[in-house]
Design a protein around this motif. Structure first.
Motif, PDB file in Angstrom:
ATOM      1  N   GLU A   2       0.838  -1.200   0.000  1.00 14.79           N
ATOM      2  CA  GLU A   2       0.000   0.000   0.000  1.00 14.79           C
ATOM      3  C   GLU A   2       0.879   1.259   0.000  1.00 14.79           C
ATOM      4  OE1 GLU A   2      -2.611  -0.201   3.310  1.00 14.79           O
ATOM      5  OE2 GLU A   2      -3.730  -1.917   2.519  1.00 14.79           O
ATOM      6  N   PHE A   3       1.957   1.218   0.777  1.00 10.23           N
ATOM      7  CA  PHE A   3       2.856   2.370   0.833  1.00 10.23           C
ATOM      8  C   PHE A   3       3.553   2.587  -0.511  1.00 10.23           C
ATOM      9  CE2 PHE A   3       7.016   4.325   2.014  1.00 10.23           C
ATOM     10  CZ  PHE A   3       6.516   5.540   2.465  1.00 10.23           C
ATOM     11  N   LEU A   4       3.974   1.509  -1.162  1.00  8.83           N
ATOM     12  CA  LEU A   4       4.631   1.632  -2.466  1.00  8.83           C
ATOM     13  C   LEU A   4       3.662   2.180  -3.516  1.00  8.83           C
ATOM     14  CD1 LEU A   4       6.929  -1.511  -2.817  1.00  8.83           C
ATOM     15  CD2 LEU A   4       7.309   0.643  -1.609  1.00  8.83           C
ATOM     16  N   ASN A   5       2.418   1.733  -3.458  1.00  5.44           N
ATOM     17  CA  ASN A   5       1.416   2.265  -4.392  1.00  5.44           C
ATOM     18  C   ASN A   5       1.146   3.737  -4.125  1.00  5.44           C
ATOM     19  OD1 ASN A   5       0.542   0.101  -6.204  1.00  5.44           O
ATOM     20  ND2 ASN A   5      -0.113  -0.955  -4.342  1.00  5.44           N
ATOM     21  N   PHE A   6       1.185   4.115  -2.846  1.00  2.74           N
ATOM     22  CA  PHE A   6       1.017   5.528  -2.490  1.00  2.74           C
ATOM     23  C   PHE A   6       2.146   6.369  -3.076  1.00  2.74           C
ATOM     24  CE2 PHE A   6       2.303   8.903   0.486  1.00  2.74           C
ATOM     25  CZ  PHE A   6       1.188   9.725   0.414  1.00  2.74           C
ATOM     26  N   LEU A   7       3.409   5.909  -2.929  1.00  4.19           N
ATOM     27  CA  LEU A   7       4.554   6.641  -3.475  1.00  4.19           C
ATOM     28  C   LEU A   7       4.489   6.720  -4.999  1.00  4.19           C
ATOM     29  CD1 LEU A   7       7.564   5.292  -1.345  1.00  4.19           C
ATOM     30  CD2 LEU A   7       6.393   7.492  -1.124  1.00  4.19           C
ATOM     31  N   ALA A   8       4.026   5.635  -5.627  1.00  2.00           N
ATOM     32  CA  ALA A   8       3.996   5.579  -7.095  1.00  2.00           C
ATOM     33  C   ALA A   8       3.105   6.662  -7.693  1.00  2.00           C
ATOM     34  CB  ALA A   8       3.534   4.199  -7.548  1.00  2.00           C
ATOM     35  N   GLN A   9       2.121   7.119  -6.910  1.00  2.00           N
ATOM     36  CA  GLN A   9       1.224   8.168  -7.423  1.00  2.00           C
ATOM     37  C   GLN A   9       1.959   9.489  -7.657  1.00  2.00           C
ATOM     38  OE1 GLN A   9      -2.633   8.472  -5.202  1.00  2.00           O
ATOM     39  NE2 GLN A   9      -1.730   6.867  -3.931  1.00  2.00           N
ATOM     40  N   TYR A  10       3.080   9.677  -6.950  1.00  2.00           N
ATOM     41  CA  TYR A  10       3.766  10.973  -6.980  1.00  2.00           C
ATOM     42  C   TYR A  10       5.092  10.922  -7.745  1.00  2.00           C
ATOM     43  CZ  TYR A  10       0.317  11.958  -3.409  1.00  2.00           C
ATOM     44  OH  TYR A  10      -0.866  12.115  -2.727  1.00  2.00           O
ATOM     45  N   ARG A  11       5.295   9.881  -8.519  1.00  2.00           N
ATOM     46  CA  ARG A  11       6.515   9.797  -9.328  1.00  2.00           C
ATOM     47  C   ARG A  11       6.487  10.830 -10.449  1.00  2.00           C
ATOM     48  NH1 ARG A  11       6.369   3.350 -10.282  1.00  2.00           N
ATOM     49  NH2 ARG A  11       7.048   2.632  -8.210  1.00  2.00           N
ATOM     50  N   THR A  12       7.681  11.352 -10.732  1.00  2.00           N
ATOM     51  CA  THR A  12       7.875  12.230 -11.885  1.00  2.00           C
ATOM     52  C   THR A  12       9.187  11.819 -12.546  1.00  2.00           C
ATOM     53  OG1 THR A  12       9.145  13.901 -10.673  1.00  2.00           O
ATOM     54  CG2 THR A  12       6.736  14.135 -10.678  1.00  2.00           C
ATOM     55  N   PRO A  13       9.376  12.125 -13.809  1.00  2.00           N
ATOM     56  CA  PRO A  13      10.656  11.780 -14.459  1.00  2.00           C
ATOM     57  C   PRO A  13      11.863  12.362 -13.739  1.00  2.00           C
ATOM     58  CG  PRO A  13       9.024  12.354 -16.106  1.00  2.00           C
ATOM     59  CD  PRO A  13       8.398  12.655 -14.775  1.00  2.00           C
ATOM     60  N   ALA A  14      11.739  13.598 -13.244  1.00  2.00           N
ATOM     61  CA  ALA A  14      12.860  14.233 -12.549  1.00  2.00           C
ATOM     62  C   ALA A  14      13.160  13.501 -11.240  1.00  2.00           C
ATOM     63  CB  ALA A  14      12.553  15.701 -12.273  1.00  2.00           C
ATOM     64  N   ALA A  15      12.126  13.177 -10.464  1.00  2.00           N
ATOM     65  CA  ALA A  15      12.316  12.467  -9.204  1.00  2.00           C
ATOM     66  C   ALA A  15      12.846  11.055  -9.453  1.00  2.00           C
ATOM     67  CB  ALA A  15      11.007  12.418  -8.422  1.00  2.00           C
ATOM     68  N   ASP A  16      12.379  10.418 -10.528  1.00  2.00           N
ATOM     69  CA  ASP A  16      12.897   9.087 -10.889  1.00  2.00           C
ATOM     70  C   ASP A  16      14.407   9.141 -11.076  1.00  2.00           C
ATOM     71  OD1 ASP A  16      10.257   8.355 -10.875  1.00  2.00           O
ATOM     72  OD2 ASP A  16      10.119   7.948 -13.030  1.00  2.00           O
ATOM     73  N   ALA A  17      14.873  10.154 -11.813  1.00  2.00           N
ATOM     74  CA  ALA A  17      16.304  10.289 -12.089  1.00  2.00           C
ATOM     75  C   ALA A  17      17.085  10.596 -10.811  1.00  2.00           C
ATOM     76  CB  ALA A  17      16.532  11.388 -13.127  1.00  2.00           C
ATOM     77  N   ILE A  18      16.522  11.448  -9.957  1.00  2.00           N
ATOM     78  CA  ILE A  18      17.202  11.815  -8.707  1.00  2.00           C
ATOM     79  C   ILE A  18      17.358  10.606  -7.799  1.00  2.00           C
ATOM     80  CG2 ILE A  18      16.957  13.113  -6.550  1.00  2.00           C
ATOM     81  CD1 ILE A  18      15.641  15.343  -8.259  1.00  2.00           C
ATOM     82  N   PHE A  19      16.290   9.869  -7.604  1.00  2.00           N
ATOM     83  CA  PHE A  19      16.351   8.729  -6.691  1.00  2.00           C
ATOM     84  C   PHE A  19      17.134   7.562  -7.295  1.00  2.00           C
ATOM     85  CE2 PHE A  19      12.682  10.836  -4.600  1.00  2.00           C
ATOM     86  CZ  PHE A  19      13.241  10.918  -3.334  1.00  2.00           C
ATOM     87  N   GLN A  20      17.140   7.464  -8.608  1.00  2.00           N
ATOM     88  CA  GLN A  20      18.001   6.460  -9.242  1.00  2.00           C
ATOM     89  C   GLN A  20      19.463   6.807  -9.002  1.00  2.00           C
ATOM     90  OE1 GLN A  20      16.926   3.508 -11.322  1.00  2.00           O
ATOM     91  NE2 GLN A  20      18.949   3.149 -10.478  1.00  2.00           N
ATOM     92  N   GLY A  21      19.796   8.094  -9.035  1.00  2.00           N
ATOM     93  CA  GLY A  21      21.156   8.526  -8.736  1.00  2.00           C
ATOM     94  C   GLY A  21      21.524   8.285  -7.289  1.00  2.00           C
ATOM     95  N   ILE A  22      20.607   8.557  -6.376  1.00  2.00           N
ATOM     96  CA  ILE A  22      20.864   8.346  -4.948  1.00  2.00           C
ATOM     97  C   ILE A  22      21.120   6.876  -4.657  1.00  2.00           C
ATOM     98  CG2 ILE A  22      19.762   8.387  -2.659  1.00  2.00           C
ATOM     99  CD1 ILE A  22      18.440  11.029  -3.514  1.00  2.00           C
ATOM    100  N   THR A  23      20.355   6.012  -5.286  1.00  2.00           N
ATOM    101  CA  THR A  23      20.497   4.577  -5.001  1.00  2.00           C
ATOM    102  C   THR A  23      21.848   4.040  -5.467  1.00  2.00           C
ATOM    103  OG1 THR A  23      19.075   2.613  -4.890  1.00  2.00           O
ATOM    104  CG2 THR A  23      19.622   3.408  -7.086  1.00  2.00           C
ATOM    105  N   LEU A  24      22.481   4.735  -6.425  1.00  2.00           N
ATOM    106  CA  LEU A  24      23.799   4.299  -6.900  1.00  2.00           C
ATOM    107  C   LEU A  24      24.872   4.419  -5.822  1.00  2.00           C
ATOM    108  CD1 LEU A  24      23.875   5.814 -10.517  1.00  2.00           C
ATOM    109  CD2 LEU A  24      23.554   3.416  -9.872  1.00  2.00           C
TER     110      LEU A  24
END
Length: 301
Positions: A2-24
């Motif tokens: 449920e929490f992951l589905n909640f977060l998925a509602q607020y994804r944006t291309p910019a945030a995707d790139a930022i968090f992909q960079g952080i996870t590296l």
């Protein structure tokens, strides 16, 4: 979920790139680079503590993965869509989170080491951000992240208290090495039993075997290096940078070059990671220790 589905509602291309960079930041290559710099060029004692924290927590997390065998979120719920760019890096089972373990071992150890509160705060912030990034990207549930953090920070705390503060690793080299080697061999045997019994598939077993190979090399290499290779960091900044760059280049060469050379079987995976870590902890230090001794003899004559 449920929490992951909640977060998925607020994804944006910019945030995707930022968090992909952080996870590296939690990739094994980044952690190994930090350990290498500390060990070869700066703070050997801190590097040992970080290495023991990283490898012991990694072994525990891998053991939990193959024991509970919880699938990734998109397998648990086929309707759930992770960030596509994060999927290739999400190998193995979901529980607990390997990225969270990696960043907690690294920045948790550095957080204990740093004296200033703002430095500790930065370490804590990036541990949180990496854990959050794994959930934002859809690769892990909160349970995966929180359990991994708990296991890892416990390992960090124990290693910091007993190995760094009390320096047990200097007083009881053989005991520390044997303990870690036994943990590696125990997990290796457990993993092979699960694999041979068809309980886990090859790629799940492979992650565990890699961790066992790296941990075994660290255990053996630590004992050999501490007992017979008393090397020192170069005095000059240029000497430290040169030593680091040469060592990292060969480390990456081994990591990349051994794979097509010896294959990807379970024994090959164990051997490859053993060789890479043994090179870092023993072989390379032996080379510049021998050079130090030769230089010392010439100076005496």
């Amino acid at each position: 979920m449920e929490f992951l589905n909640f977060l998925a509602q607020y994804r944006t291309p910019a945030a995707d790139a930022i968090f992909q960079g952080i996870t590296l930041l939690a990739q094994e290559t980044f952690v190994v680079v930090v350990i290498c710099w500390l060990f070869w060029c700066s703070q050997k004692k801190l590097a040992y503590c970080l290495g023991f924290s990283y490898f012991t927590s990694g072994l525990l997390v891998q053991g939990l993965k193959v024991t509970f065998r919880i699938p990734r979120p998109w397998i648990l719920d086929p309707s759930f869509q992770p960030v596509a760019s994060a999927v290739p890096g999400a190998t193995g089972y979901s529980f607990p989170s390997g990225h969270t373990q990696s960043i907690t071992a690294l920045l948790g150890t550095l957080g204990f080491y740093f004296k200033k509160n703002h430095q500790k705060l930065v370490c804590a912030l990036f541990i949180f951000l990496v854990g959050f990034s794994r959930m934002y990207l859809g690769c892990h549930t909160p349970q995966d992240v929180l359990v991994s953090f708990g296991v890892s920070i416990l390992c960090v705390s124990l290693c910091w208290h007993f190995l760094y503060k009390k320096e047990i690793f200097r007083e009881k080299k053989s005991l520390v090495s044997v303990f870690m080697a036994v943990v590696c061999l125990g997990l290796l045997a457990y993993t092979l039993i699960l694999y041979k019994s068809s309980i886990i598939e090859f790629h799940y077993a492979q992650d565990c075997v890699k961790a066992c190979g790296a941990g075994a090399a660290f255990a053996a290499g630590y004992y050999i290096t501490e007992k017979w290779i008393p090397f020192h960091a170069p005095d000059s900044a240029s000497g430290r940078i040169r030593r680091f760059l040469i060592g990292i280049f060969i480390t990456l060469l081994l990591q990349i070059g051994l794979k097509p050379l010896i294959g990807e079987s379970l024994p090959a995976s164990f051997i490859r990671y053993f060789i890479v870590v043994f090179w870092i902890i023993t072989v390379y230090p032996f080379l510049f220790y021998r050079k130090e001794k030769q230089h010392s003899r010439k100076s005496d004559t």
